[in-house]
Scaffold this motif. Structure first.
Motif, PDB file in Angstrom:
ATOM      1  N   PRO A 194     -10.411   4.408  -0.422  1.00  0.00           N
ATOM      2  CA  PRO A 194      -9.836   3.147   0.205  1.00  0.00           C
ATOM      3  C   PRO A 194     -10.218   1.933  -0.792  1.00  0.00           C
ATOM      4  O   PRO A 194      -9.493   1.148  -0.821  1.00  0.00           O
ATOM      5  CB  PRO A 194     -10.762   3.322   1.469  1.00  0.00           C
ATOM      6  CG  PRO A 194     -10.854   4.612   1.906  1.00  0.00           C
ATOM      7  CD  PRO A 194     -10.986   5.464   0.306  1.00  0.00           C
ATOM      8  N   LEU A 195     -11.371   2.118  -1.269  1.00  0.00           N
ATOM      9  CA  LEU A 195     -11.818   0.870  -2.077  1.00  0.00           C
ATOM     10  C   LEU A 195     -10.694   0.800  -3.042  1.00  0.00           C
ATOM     11  O   LEU A 195     -10.518  -0.398  -3.758  1.00  0.00           O
ATOM     12  CB  LEU A 195     -13.166   1.036  -2.518  1.00  0.00           C
ATOM     13  CG  LEU A 195     -13.922   0.074  -3.602  1.00  0.00           C
ATOM     14  CD1 LEU A 195     -13.707  -1.453  -2.844  1.00  0.00           C
ATOM     15  CD2 LEU A 195     -15.165   0.303  -4.116  1.00  0.00           C
ATOM     16  N   LEU A 196     -10.516   1.997  -3.955  1.00  0.00           N
ATOM     17  CA  LEU A 196      -9.534   1.686  -5.158  1.00  0.00           C
ATOM     18  C   LEU A 196      -8.237   1.065  -4.586  1.00  0.00           C
ATOM     19  O   LEU A 196      -7.647   0.512  -5.207  1.00  0.00           O
ATOM     20  CB  LEU A 196      -9.571   3.151  -5.441  1.00  0.00           C
ATOM     21  CG  LEU A 196     -10.596   3.868  -6.405  1.00  0.00           C
ATOM     22  CD1 LEU A 196     -10.311   5.277  -6.626  1.00  0.00           C
ATOM     23  CD2 LEU A 196     -10.910   3.071  -7.799  1.00  0.00           C
ATOM     24  N   LEU A 197      -7.861   1.622  -3.440  1.00  0.00           N
ATOM     25  CA  LEU A 197      -6.586   0.956  -3.024  1.00  0.00           C
ATOM     26  C   LEU A 197      -6.455  -0.453  -2.776  1.00  0.00           C
ATOM     27  O   LEU A 197      -5.810  -1.322  -2.917  1.00  0.00           O
ATOM     28  CB  LEU A 197      -6.219   1.859  -1.640  1.00  0.00           C
ATOM     29  CG  LEU A 197      -4.956   1.296  -1.139  1.00  0.00           C
ATOM     30  CD1 LEU A 197      -3.527   1.798  -2.020  1.00  0.00           C
ATOM     31  CD2 LEU A 197      -4.475   1.590   0.306  1.00  0.00           C
ATOM     32  N   ALA A 233      -4.680   9.116   5.082  1.00  0.00           N
ATOM     33  CA  ALA A 233      -4.891  10.541   5.333  1.00  0.00           C
ATOM     34  C   ALA A 233      -6.205  10.831   5.169  1.00  0.00           C
ATOM     35  O   ALA A 233      -6.841  11.690   5.965  1.00  0.00           O
ATOM     36  CB  ALA A 233      -3.910  11.454   4.456  1.00  0.00           C
ATOM     37  N   THR A 234      -6.776  10.508   4.149  1.00  0.00           N
ATOM     38  CA  THR A 234      -8.252  10.843   3.882  1.00  0.00           C
ATOM     39  C   THR A 234      -9.119  10.261   4.798  1.00  0.00           C
ATOM     40  O   THR A 234     -10.157  11.012   5.140  1.00  0.00           O
ATOM     41  CB  THR A 234      -8.631  10.444   2.337  1.00  0.00           C
ATOM     42  OG1 THR A 234      -7.488  10.951   1.468  1.00  0.00           O
ATOM     43  CG2 THR A 234     -10.034  10.680   1.887  1.00  0.00           C
ATOM     44  N   ALA A 235      -8.888   8.967   5.115  1.00  0.00           N
ATOM     45  CA  ALA A 235      -9.703   8.278   6.060  1.00  0.00           C
ATOM     46  C   ALA A 235      -9.865   8.709   7.455  1.00  0.00           C
ATOM     47  O   ALA A 235     -10.862   8.771   7.966  1.00  0.00           O
ATOM     48  CB  ALA A 235      -9.659   6.901   5.905  1.00  0.00           C
ATOM     49  N   ALA A 245       6.194   6.399   6.080  1.00  0.00           N
ATOM     50  CA  ALA A 245       5.778   5.133   6.864  1.00  0.00           C
ATOM     51  C   ALA A 245       4.949   4.171   6.390  1.00  0.00           C
ATOM     52  O   ALA A 245       4.789   3.040   6.867  1.00  0.00           O
ATOM     53  CB  ALA A 245       5.059   5.593   8.292  1.00  0.00           C
ATOM     54  N   ALA A 246       4.748   4.701   4.919  1.00  0.00           N
ATOM     55  CA  ALA A 246       4.285   3.766   4.194  1.00  0.00           C
ATOM     56  C   ALA A 246       5.068   2.497   3.736  1.00  0.00           C
ATOM     57  O   ALA A 246       6.309   2.467   3.264  1.00  0.00           O
ATOM     58  CB  ALA A 246       3.463   4.144   2.771  1.00  0.00           C
ATOM     59  N   PRO A 247       4.847   1.232   3.124  1.00  0.00           N
ATOM     60  CA  PRO A 247       5.432   0.149   2.605  1.00  0.00           C
ATOM     61  C   PRO A 247       5.898   0.762   1.235  1.00  0.00           C
ATOM     62  O   PRO A 247       5.365   1.593   0.798  1.00  0.00           O
ATOM     63  CB  PRO A 247       4.726  -1.204   2.541  1.00  0.00           C
ATOM     64  CG  PRO A 247       3.312  -0.331   2.537  1.00  0.00           C
ATOM     65  CD  PRO A 247       3.381   0.749   3.246  1.00  0.00           C
ATOM     66  N   SER A 257       2.385   5.395  -2.077  1.00  0.00           N
ATOM     67  CA  SER A 257       1.917   6.684  -1.674  1.00  0.00           C
ATOM     68  C   SER A 257       0.408   6.632  -1.785  1.00  0.00           C
ATOM     69  O   SER A 257      -0.338   7.340  -1.276  1.00  0.00           O
ATOM     70  CB  SER A 257       2.306   7.776  -2.525  1.00  0.00           C
ATOM     71  OG  SER A 257       2.577   7.387  -3.855  1.00  0.00           O
ATOM     72  N   GLY A 258      -0.244   5.920  -2.423  1.00  0.00           N
ATOM     73  CA  GLY A 258      -1.562   5.563  -2.503  1.00  0.00           C
ATOM     74  C   GLY A 258      -2.145   5.246  -1.257  1.00  0.00           C
ATOM     75  O   GLY A 258      -3.225   5.682  -0.756  1.00  0.00           O
ATOM     76  N   LEU A 259      -1.410   4.295  -0.459  1.00  0.00           N
ATOM     77  CA  LEU A 259      -1.877   3.849   0.660  1.00  0.00           C
ATOM     78  C   LEU A 259      -1.863   5.068   1.779  1.00  0.00           C
ATOM     79  O   LEU A 259      -2.664   5.335   2.628  1.00  0.00           O
ATOM     80  CB  LEU A 259      -0.870   2.807   1.180  1.00  0.00           C
ATOM     81  CG  LEU A 259      -1.213   2.706   2.772  1.00  0.00           C
ATOM     82  CD1 LEU A 259      -2.574   1.926   3.157  1.00  0.00           C
ATOM     83  CD2 LEU A 259      -0.003   1.350   3.240  1.00  0.00           C
TER      84      LEU A 259
END
Length: 323
Positions: A41-44, A273-275, A107-109, A266-268
Motif C-alpha cells: 500500500p505504501l509503495l502504491l 487484494a493484499t490489504a 474495476a481498477a482505473p 494493476s498495482g492498485l
C-alpha cells in the motif's frame, strides 16, 4: 541530473522486462520476496504521488473540449473490464479468491503507463491523460461498488474499507502531487526526467512481493491465471477500440480509448487484494502488471508504423509516468 535522467530513460524503456524480472525473483526467493507484501500500500501511494506530479490543470481541460470521448472511454473502462474479469474467471473455473482478484483488476482505473503507450502508438495523448485522471478520481467510489456488485456473492466485500483504502493510496497522493506541481512547478519540472525510477521500482517490488507470497500457486495454477490475464487484456484492448469506433471517436482517439480500457492500474488491484482479501487475490494484478506492459509495447509498435488517418494534433502533455 543528466546521469539520473539517462538511467531513468533506460529503466522506462526496459520496464516490462524489469517487471518480469521482479516476478522471477519472487519465484526464486519467495520467503524473502513475500516480506515485501505489507509495504505494497505504501509503495502504491508513492507511485500515485508520482502520477500526480505529472499532472497539470490543463490536462483536465480536454474533458471540457471533448466530453463525449472522455465519458465514453471512462464508461467503457468501468463496465467492459469488470464484466470481462468476472466472466473470464468463471469461464475458466477459477477459485473464489482469484475471481475477486480478476474483478479487482477490471474495476481498477487506468494505469499511467497507458499514457506512454498511447504516445508511442501515435494516439491522442491528451485524451489518454484525461481518461486516466478522471478514472482515477472516480475510483474511490466506483471500484468498491463494482467489486461489491460482481464479487459480493463470492466473498464478503467491505466497501467502506475499500473506499478509505483507495482514498489513502490513490486520491490523496495524486492530489498531493498535483498541488506540489501547482505551487513548485519549476522544481518538479526539473525532476520529471528522473520520475520513471519511482513507479518502475515500485511496480517491480509489488510484483516480486505478490509472486513470492503465491509462489506455490504460481507454479501450480499460474498458467491458467496467466491465460485469464492475457484474455482480459486482449479483449479489453479490442473492445475499447471497437467502442471508440462505434462512438464516432477519431482514429487517434480510438487508439487512446483502446489502450486506456485494456491497461489497468494493476498495482492498485494487487494492493487492495493484499490489504482486504488475501495474497492469492493479488495474483491476477501482479501477472497483469507484467503482461499489459508487454502487450502495450507490442500494440504501440504496430500502430507506430501506421499514422492515424485523422489529423488531430498530438498533445504535449507529460507522459513520463509509468504504472
Amino acid at each position: 541530473m543528466s546521469v539520473i535522467s539517462r538511467v531513468a530513460d533506460a529503466v522506462g524503456r526496459w520496464f516490462a522486462p524489469l517487471v518480469l524480472l521482479g516476478g522471477v525473483l519472487g519465484l526464486l526467493v519467495p520467503d524473502l520476496a513475500s516480506t515485501l507484501t505489507p509495504h505494497i500500500p505504501l509503495l502504491l501511494g508513492v507511485i500515485m504521488f508520482g502520477m500526480g506530479l505529472t499532472l497539470r490543470p490543463v490536462d483536465f481541460a480536454v474533458v471540457a473540449r471533448h466530453p463525449k470521448a472522455v465519458a465514453l472511454g471512462v464508461l467503457a473502462q468501468y463496465t467492459v473490464m469488470p464484466l470481462l474479469g468476472y466472466g473470464i474467471a468463471h469461464l475458466l473455473g477459477l477459485p473464489p479468491m482469484l475471481v475477486v482478484g480478476m474483478v479487482l483488476v477490471g474495476a481498477a482505473p487506468g494505469g499511467t503507463a497507458s499514457n506512454v503507450i498511447v504516445y508511442l502508438a501515435r494516439g491522442d495523448v491528451a485524451l489518454s491523460v484525461a481518461m486516466t485522471s478522471v478514472s482515477t478520481l472516480l475510483a474511490p467510489v466506483l471500484t468498491p461498488l463494482i467489486v461489491l456488485g460482481l464479487a459480493g456473492s463470492t466473498l464478503p466485500v467491505d466497501t467502506g474499507a475499500l473506499f478509505l483504502s483507495i482514498v489513502k493510496m490513490v486520491l490523496l497522493p495524486v492530489l498531493a502531487g498535483l498541488l506540489l506541481r501547482r505551487f513548485a512547478d519549476r522544481a518538479v519540472t526539473a525532476a520529471l526526467p528522473a520520475l520513471p525510477l519511482v513507479p518502475v521500482t515500485g511496480i517491480v517490488v509489488v510484483v516480486a512481493g505478490v509472486v513470492g507470497a503465491n509462489a506455490d500457486t504460481v507454479l501450480g495454477t499460474g498458467p491458467l491465471v496467466a491465460l485469464a490475464v492475457v484474455l482480459h487484456n486482449a479483449l479489453g484492448l479490442g473492445l475499447g477500440y471497437l467502442i471508440g469506433r462505434i462512438g464516432g471517436v477519431p482514429e487517434s482517439g480510438r487508439r487512446a480509448v483502446s489502450v486506456e480500457v485494456g491497461m489497468q492500474n494493476s498495482g492498485l488491484a494487487a494492493a487492495l487484494a493484499t490489504a482486504h482479501f488475501a495474497p492469492l487475490a493479488a495474483l491476477p494484478g501482479a501477472l497483469f502488471s507484467v503482461w499489459h506492459n508487454m502487450s502495450g509495447a507490442a500494440v504501440a509498435t504496430l500502430w507506430a508504423r501506421r499514422p492515424p488517418q485523422d489529423t488531430a494534433a498530438r498533445s504535449e502533455a507529460d507522459v513520463t509516468g509509468i504504472g
